[in-house]
Scaffold this motif. Structure first.
Motif, PDB file in Angstrom:
ATOM      1  N   UNK A  82       7.287  38.933 -32.306  1.00 18.68           N
ATOM      2  CA  UNK A  82       5.876  39.023 -32.699  1.00 18.68           C
ATOM      3  C   UNK A  82       4.950  38.664 -31.544  1.00 18.68           C
ATOM      4  N   UNK A  83       5.265  37.617 -30.817  1.00 17.64           N
ATOM      5  CA  UNK A  83       4.415  37.200 -29.699  1.00 17.64           C
ATOM      6  C   UNK A  83       4.409  38.237 -28.584  1.00 17.64           C
ATOM      7  N   UNK A  84       5.559  38.872 -28.354  1.00 17.31           N
ATOM      8  CA  UNK A  84       5.608  39.951 -27.354  1.00 17.31           C
ATOM      9  C   UNK A  84       4.737  41.108 -27.818  1.00 17.31           C
ATOM     10  N   UNK A  85       4.847  41.486 -29.100  1.00 17.64           N
ATOM     11  CA  UNK A  85       4.007  42.559 -29.628  1.00 17.64           C
ATOM     12  C   UNK A  85       2.524  42.221 -29.480  1.00 17.64           C
ATOM     13  N   UNK A  86       2.154  40.983 -29.803  1.00 16.37           N
ATOM     14  CA  UNK A  86       0.755  40.572 -29.715  1.00 16.37           C
ATOM     15  C   UNK A  86       0.234  40.660 -28.283  1.00 16.37           C
TER      16      UNK A  86
END
Length: 196
Positions: free
Chosen positions: A74-78
């Motif tokens: 999720x943090x990579x996507x964000x």
């Protein structure tokens, strides 16, 4: 007259109103898990007891590690996806931005326990992996118009459901769900404080 969007409605609500709605929703989910287990389990207590195993290995390998993996993705996507694709209309920001650490832990634990009791403990145990995981994703209806959030919640739902398939242990799925929600809530809180 145009119907107001979810984000417009969220902006008109106070943090306390949003939190109250969240708590009411979780109370309803807990009640549904109690009613569902009473109606569907052969033996109410036995049905629940069989789904809880205190195995630190399982909790770590199938709870904590998957939770950290999901949050990392999720943090990579964000970082690489424009915010408009994963913005939930401001609900999570309103709930977590000014909340104490104790409050964040309490809310994310309540959500993890109530949702896992219903979706894995009752629905998955009685109707199977696909139905429970799909219903969990559908419950997050506010994500239907946000493609990245929809894919994310579908992935998380089936991923946590798979952890339950492997272990049959609600402690693992509650842990995974809690880790995901807690870490993302803390990220929201500290990110919002940096922006101020």
């Amino acid at each position: 007259m145009k119907r107001p969007s979810q984000s417009d409605l969220i902006k008109t609500m106070s943090d306390k109103e949003i939190t109250l709605h969240l708590m009411l929703t979780q109370a309803i989910i807990l009640a549904l898990s109690g009613i569902g287990s009473w109606l569907l389990f052969t033996s109410f207590w036995e049905g629940w007891r069989n789904q809880f195993t205190l195995s630190l290995f399982e909790i770590f390998v199938y709870g904590i590690v998957p939770g950290v993996i999901v949050v990392s993705i999720d943090l990579i996507l964000m970082r690489f996806v424009p915010e408009k694709y994963y913005d939930d209309g401001g609900i999570n920001v309103k709930v977590f931005k000014d909340r104490s650490l104790r409050g964040i832990i309490g809310i994310t634990l309540l959500v993890a326990v109530s949702e896992e009791l219903l979706f894995r403990g009752v629905l998955h145990a009685q109707f199977g992996y696909i139905i429970a995981s799909t219903l969990f994703a559908v419950m997050h209806i506010r994500y239907l118009k946000k493609f990245v959030l929809l894919i994310s919640v579908l992935f998380v739902s089936f991923f946590i459901g798979y952890m339950y398939e492997i272990t049959g242990n609600l402690l693992t799925t509650i842990t995974a769900h809690f880790v995901i929600d807690l870490l993302l809530a803390l990220y929201i809180r500290y990110r919002m404080r940096q922006l101020l």
